[in-house]
Design an enzyme around this catalytic site. Structure first.
Site, PDB file in Angstrom:
ATOM      1  N   HIS A  53      27.741  97.838 106.872  1.00  0.00           N
ATOM      2  CA  HIS A  53      26.042  96.679 106.819  1.00  0.00           C
ATOM      3  C   HIS A  53      25.457  96.886 107.653  1.00  0.00           C
ATOM      4  CE1 HIS A  53      29.388  94.163 109.413  1.00  0.00           C
ATOM      5  NE2 HIS A  53      28.190  93.738 109.692  1.00  0.00           N
ATOM      6  N   HIS A  55      24.330  94.557 110.265  1.00  0.00           N
ATOM      7  CA  HIS A  55      24.195  93.814 111.287  1.00  0.00           C
ATOM      8  C   HIS A  55      24.329  94.569 112.733  1.00  0.00           C
ATOM      9  CE1 HIS A  55      25.361  89.963 109.453  1.00  0.00           C
ATOM     10  NE2 HIS A  55      24.396  90.774 108.735  1.00  0.00           N
ATOM     11  N   ASP A  57      25.972  95.003 115.704  1.00  0.00           N
ATOM     12  CA  ASP A  57      27.108  94.954 116.236  1.00  0.00           C
ATOM     13  C   ASP A  57      27.532  96.449 115.703  1.00  0.00           C
ATOM     14  OD1 ASP A  57      27.167  92.909 114.508  1.00  0.00           O
ATOM     15  OD2 ASP A  57      29.678  92.597 115.128  1.00  0.00           O
ATOM     16  N   HIS A  58      26.874  96.232 114.521  1.00  0.00           N
ATOM     17  CA  HIS A  58      27.859  97.305 113.574  1.00  0.00           C
ATOM     18  C   HIS A  58      27.147  98.882 113.390  1.00  0.00           C
ATOM     19  CE1 HIS A  58      31.228  95.066 112.074  1.00  0.00           C
ATOM     20  NE2 HIS A  58      30.183  93.679 112.017  1.00  0.00           N
ATOM     21  N   HIS A 109      28.998  88.283 103.090  1.00  0.00           N
ATOM     22  CA  HIS A 109      28.912  88.359 104.270  1.00  0.00           C
ATOM     23  C   HIS A 109      27.169  88.773 104.397  1.00  0.00           C
ATOM     24  CE1 HIS A 109      29.443  88.096 109.117  1.00  0.00           C
ATOM     25  NE2 HIS A 109      29.102  89.708 108.851  1.00  0.00           N
ATOM     26  N   ASP A 128      32.749  93.147 108.297  1.00  0.00           N
ATOM     27  CA  ASP A 128      33.116  91.798 108.563  1.00  0.00           C
ATOM     28  C   ASP A 128      33.060  91.112 106.807  1.00  0.00           C
ATOM     29  OD1 ASP A 128      32.488  92.285 110.747  1.00  0.00           O
ATOM     30  OD2 ASP A 128      30.258  91.203 110.933  1.00  0.00           O
ATOM     31  N   HIS A 166      36.905  92.881 113.664  1.00  0.00           N
ATOM     32  CA  HIS A 166      36.083  91.991 115.052  1.00  0.00           C
ATOM     33  C   HIS A 166      38.106  92.381 115.022  1.00  0.00           C
ATOM     34  CE1 HIS A 166      32.010  91.157 115.264  1.00  0.00           C
ATOM     35  NE2 HIS A 166      32.226  91.517 114.311  1.00  0.00           N
TER      36      HIS A 166
END
Length: 236
Positions: A53, A55, A57-58, A109, A128, A166
């Site tokens: 996805h 975001h 942080d990915h 999410h 996530d 995570h």
């Protein structure tokens, strides 16, 4: 044939996941930061980057790693996604670097969230959507969507490794124990998680059969039960 799966800690609590195939091809999932991934990759090769996805942080390390290694990037269209060489939507089966990769659409999410199943390992790279003893927040979707996304994993073999995005397991287990205090499997799992974290070790990956025994979100029978759990976790 043997496939090696390695979790790479990135940022504060993320994992990128590196799959190395028997002939040396490499596939990297969700490189939230290039620096930590490049240390592991070193001067080796990187053939493909898979994104679950959009975001930051990915995906944050995608462009730098593409530039350094020439990897091709696969993911679903969504806001703030890096440039994609192959666009997917879910339902596809990809043949990459000797791997068969099944793509599942897993919204709830994030918009455009997908998960990847690699039967040869077997492994589930779920970003996530699903964590050990927990699940993702409803940032861009609904409880019904996330419930349906996780329900798709019921068809996977119990020995499948859950490779989540995570290291949230310790806090997830604390919540799970509050809502399911009589679960003896969960009690034993909590002790193991606390031991691992005290030793500075990762709790992931974990077998899907374990999540079916201890994860309250996987064990939820209805959307209503799932949504109530998610609301309770959000304020815990």
């Amino acid at each position: 044939m043997s496939y090696n799966v390695q979790g790479i800690p990135v940022l504060s609590d993320n994992y990128a996941w590196l799959v190395t195939c028997p002939e040396g091809q490499r596939v990297l999932i969700d490189p939230g930061s290039a620096e930590e991934c490049a240390k592991v990759l070193a001067d080796g090769r990187l053939d493909w980057i898979l994104l679950t996805h959009h975001h930051a942080d990915h995906v944050g390390g995608t462009d730098a790693l593409r530039k350094r290694y020439g990897a091709r990037v696969i993911g679903a269209e969504a806001p703030a996604m890096p440039r994609l060489d192959t666009i997917i939507r879910g339902g596809e089966t990809l043949e990459l670097a000797g791997l068969t990769v099944q793509v599942l659409a897993t919204p709830g999410h994030a918009v455009g969230h997908v998960s990847y199943v690699v039967p040869q390992v077997p492994a589930l790279f779920c970003g996530d959507v699903l964590f050990s003893a927990g699940c993702g927040r409803l940032l861009e979707g609904t409880a019904a969507e996330l419930f349906a996304s996780i329900a798709q994993f019921e068809a996977l073999p119990g020995e499948t490794w859950v490779c989540a995005g995570h290291e949230y397991t310790e806090s997830n287990v604390r919540f799970a124990r509050r809502v399911d205090p009589e679960n003896t499997a969960l009690e034993a799992y909590e002790a193991e998680v606390l031991r691992l974290r005290a030793e500075g070790r990762a709790t992931l990956p974990v077998r899907l059969v374990s999540e079916r025994a201890i994860n309250p979100f996987v064990r939820a029978k209805t959307v209503e039960e799932f949504a109530a759990l998610r609301r309770a976790k959000d304020v815990s």
